[in-house]
Design an enzyme around this catalytic site. Structure first.
Site, PDB file in Angstrom:
ATOM      1  N   LYS A   1      -1.848   6.561  -3.985  1.00  0.00           N
ATOM      2  CA  LYS A   1      -1.009   6.189  -5.103  1.00  0.00           C
ATOM      3  C   LYS A   1      -0.936   4.668  -5.250  1.00  0.00           C
ATOM      4  O   LYS A   1      -0.558   4.162  -6.308  1.00  0.00           O
ATOM      5  CB  LYS A   1       0.441   6.683  -4.870  1.00  0.00           C
ATOM      6  CG  LYS A   1       0.595   8.144  -4.622  1.00  0.00           C
ATOM      7  CD  LYS A   1       2.075   8.427  -4.275  1.00  0.00           C
ATOM      8  CE  LYS A   1       2.236   9.821  -3.735  1.00  0.00           C
ATOM      9  NZ  LYS A   1       3.578  10.040  -3.179  1.00  0.00           N
ATOM     10  N   GLY A   2      -1.217   3.966  -4.164  1.00  0.00           N
ATOM     11  CA  GLY A   2      -0.928   2.525  -4.109  1.00  0.00           C
ATOM     12  C   GLY A   2      -1.519   1.705  -5.232  1.00  0.00           C
ATOM     13  O   GLY A   2      -0.928   0.704  -5.655  1.00  0.00           O
TER      14      GLY A   2
ATOM     15  N   ASP B   1      -7.471  -2.458   4.633  1.00  0.00           N
ATOM     16  CA  ASP B   1      -6.928  -2.771   5.957  1.00  0.00           C
ATOM     17  C   ASP B   1      -8.057  -2.560   6.977  1.00  0.00           C
ATOM     18  O   ASP B   1      -8.923  -3.418   7.133  1.00  0.00           O
ATOM     19  CB  ASP B   1      -5.727  -1.836   6.166  1.00  0.00           C
ATOM     20  CG  ASP B   1      -4.896  -2.152   7.389  1.00  0.00           C
ATOM     21  OD1 ASP B   1      -5.454  -2.587   8.398  1.00  0.00           O
ATOM     22  OD2 ASP B   1      -3.672  -1.949   7.354  1.00  0.00           O
TER      23      ASP B   1
ATOM     24  N   LYS C   1      -6.751  -7.435   4.040  1.00  0.00           N
ATOM     25  CA  LYS C   1      -6.218  -7.766   5.365  1.00  0.00           C
ATOM     26  C   LYS C   1      -7.402  -7.755   6.335  1.00  0.00           C
ATOM     27  O   LYS C   1      -7.565  -6.854   7.157  1.00  0.00           O
ATOM     28  CB  LYS C   1      -5.173  -6.703   5.732  1.00  0.00           C
ATOM     29  CG  LYS C   1      -4.043  -7.216   6.589  1.00  0.00           C
ATOM     30  CD  LYS C   1      -3.207  -6.079   7.116  1.00  0.00           C
ATOM     31  CE  LYS C   1      -1.957  -5.833   6.343  1.00  0.00           C
ATOM     32  NZ  LYS C   1      -1.080  -4.808   6.987  1.00  0.00           N
TER      33      LYS C   1
ATOM     34  N   PHE D   1       3.231  -6.189   7.576  1.00  0.00           N
ATOM     35  CA  PHE D   1       3.417  -4.928   6.842  1.00  0.00           C
ATOM     36  C   PHE D   1       3.994  -5.263   5.478  1.00  0.00           C
ATOM     37  O   PHE D   1       5.141  -5.689   5.358  1.00  0.00           O
ATOM     38  CB  PHE D   1       4.330  -3.977   7.608  1.00  0.00           C
ATOM     39  CG  PHE D   1       4.223  -2.570   7.094  1.00  0.00           C
ATOM     40  CD1 PHE D   1       3.411  -1.649   7.731  1.00  0.00           C
ATOM     41  CD2 PHE D   1       4.889  -2.180   5.933  1.00  0.00           C
ATOM     42  CE1 PHE D   1       3.273  -0.357   7.231  1.00  0.00           C
ATOM     43  CE2 PHE D   1       4.758  -0.899   5.416  1.00  0.00           C
ATOM     44  CZ  PHE D   1       3.950   0.009   6.071  1.00  0.00           C
ATOM     45  N   VAL D   2       3.196  -5.075   4.453  1.00  0.00           N
ATOM     46  CA  VAL D   2       3.623  -5.480   3.119  1.00  0.00           C
ATOM     47  C   VAL D   2       3.928  -4.265   2.240  1.00  0.00           C
ATOM     48  O   VAL D   2       3.299  -3.212   2.362  1.00  0.00           O
ATOM     49  CB  VAL D   2       2.575  -6.381   2.430  1.00  0.00           C
ATOM     50  CG1 VAL D   2       2.557  -7.760   3.068  1.00  0.00           C
ATOM     51  CG2 VAL D   2       1.185  -5.770   2.455  1.00  0.00           C
TER      52      VAL D   2
ATOM     53  N   ARG E   1       7.526   0.900  -3.715  1.00  0.00           N
ATOM     54  CA  ARG E   1       6.358   0.685  -4.570  1.00  0.00           C
ATOM     55  C   ARG E   1       6.725  -0.054  -5.854  1.00  0.00           C
ATOM     56  O   ARG E   1       5.877  -0.693  -6.465  1.00  0.00           O
ATOM     57  CB  ARG E   1       5.721   2.031  -4.952  1.00  0.00           C
ATOM     58  CG  ARG E   1       5.125   2.808  -3.786  1.00  0.00           C
ATOM     59  CD  ARG E   1       4.305   3.969  -4.323  1.00  0.00           C
ATOM     60  NE  ARG E   1       4.027   4.988  -3.319  1.00  0.00           N
ATOM     61  CZ  ARG E   1       2.998   4.975  -2.485  1.00  0.00           C
ATOM     62  NH1 ARG E   1       2.154   3.978  -2.504  1.00  0.00           N
ATOM     63  NH2 ARG E   1       2.815   5.956  -1.632  1.00  0.00           N
TER      64      ARG E   1
HETATM   65  C1  PRP Z   1      -3.566   2.590   1.687  1.00  0.00           C
HETATM   66  C2  PRP Z   1      -4.452   1.879   0.681  1.00  0.00           C
HETATM   67  C3  PRP Z   1      -5.829   2.296   1.073  1.00  0.00           C
HETATM   68  C4  PRP Z   1      -5.712   2.481   2.566  1.00  0.00           C
HETATM   69  C5  PRP Z   1      -6.274   1.275   3.243  1.00  0.00           C
HETATM   70  O1  PRP Z   1      -3.313   3.867   1.235  1.00  0.00           O
HETATM   71  O2  PRP Z   1      -4.151   2.243  -0.648  1.00  0.00           O
HETATM   72  O3  PRP Z   1      -6.226   3.498   0.428  1.00  0.00           O
HETATM   73  O4  PRP Z   1      -4.328   2.608   2.887  1.00  0.00           O
HETATM   74  O5  PRP Z   1      -6.215   1.416   4.634  1.00  0.00           O
HETATM   75  P1  PRP Z   1      -7.525   1.382   5.535  1.00  0.00           P
HETATM   76  O6  PRP Z   1      -8.362   0.225   5.065  1.00  0.00           O
HETATM   77  O7  PRP Z   1      -6.962   1.157   6.917  1.00  0.00           O
HETATM   78  O8  PRP Z   1      -8.236   2.692   5.424  1.00  0.00           O
HETATM   79  P2  PRP Z   1      -2.189   4.810   1.906  1.00  0.00           P
HETATM   80  O9  PRP Z   1      -2.856   5.698   2.916  1.00  0.00           O
HETATM   81  O10 PRP Z   1      -1.055   3.970   2.399  1.00  0.00           O
HETATM   82  O11 PRP Z   1      -1.760   5.732   0.685  1.00  0.00           O
HETATM   83  P3  PRP Z   1      -1.013   5.307  -0.679  1.00  0.00           P
HETATM   84  O12 PRP Z   1      -2.002   4.506  -1.496  1.00  0.00           O
HETATM   85  O13 PRP Z   1      -0.686   6.607  -1.324  1.00  0.00           O
HETATM   86  O14 PRP Z   1       0.205   4.500  -0.332  1.00  0.00           O
END
Ligand code: PRP
Length: 177
Positions: free
Chosen positions: A42-43, A102, A130, A151-152, A164
């Site tokens: 969703k991010g 990340d 990151k 942690f942002v 969000r």
């Molecule tokens: C976050 C972000 C990426 C992923 C990155 O999604 O949107 O998809 O983590 O992390 P990585 O590089 O360590 O794989 P999240 O799993 O938090 O889901 P969201 O977008 O629904 O918040």
């Protein structure tokens, strides 16, 4: 709304300026292409809403939702697809839009998955990078901001699905304590 926030890392004004620059760069690069944005829920939803309005060339949107398997298998980078694309991207110029990269595991999996669908091109636009946390290299064509290992939350990013809606990108108070 800001009571759990340690500091604002990137203000909404800074985000806005960067999003306009990214939109202009994407518009230049995709002027004669067939741009198909794939946003990862969703991010990326809020970033997509803003950056897409800074894009001046024809574009379609589609969405994927993924979930990593349990923590024991997280390092494998295998993710479960909760929602797949509605339409084929074969022969199209796919731009994956992410809020944050990340470890890179999610994106690495998605890029493998999408490349098997034979797009004409496949690139990534990530608002936040990151890089110090990276476990697998991923090529990012467009990056908004490189950030430290904090942690942002905000501007689409969550902690337990909350925050969000914050307009700025913020560091949570309790992180690392
Ligand atoms: C976050 C972000 C990426 C992923 C990155 O999604 O949107 O998809 O983590 O992390 P990585 O590089 O360590 O794989 P999240 O799993 O938090 O889901 P969201 O977008 O629904 O918040």
């Amino acid at each position: 709304m800001y009571q759990d926030i340690e500091q604002i890392l990137i203000s909404s004004a800074e985000i806005g300026a960067k999003v306009r620059d990214l939109g202009a760069a994407i518009s230049r690069d995709y002027a004669s292409k067939d741009l198909a944005i794939v946003a990862v829920l969703k991010g990326a939803a809020i970033f997509l809403a803003d950056v897409s309005r800074a894009i001046t060339v024809p574009v379609t949107f589609d969405f994927m939702a993924v979930s990593s398997y349990g923590s024991s298998t997280r390092s494998s980078g295998v993710v479960r697809i909760l929602k797949d694309l509605d339409k084929s991207v074969e022969g199209r110029d796919v731009l994956v839009v992410e809020d944050i990269v990340d470890t890179g595991l999610t994106l690495n999996y998605l890029l493998d998955n999408l490349s098997s669908r034979n797009p004409a091109s496949l690139e990534v636009c990530a608002l936040l990078d990151k890089a110090s946390r990276r476990q697998v290299p991923v090529g990012l064509k467009y990056v908004g901001f490189s950030i430290p290992d904090a942690f942002v939350v905000g501007y689409g990013l969550d902690y337990q699905d909350r925050y969000r809606n914050l307009p700025d990108i913020c560091v949570l108070k309790s992180y690392g304590k």
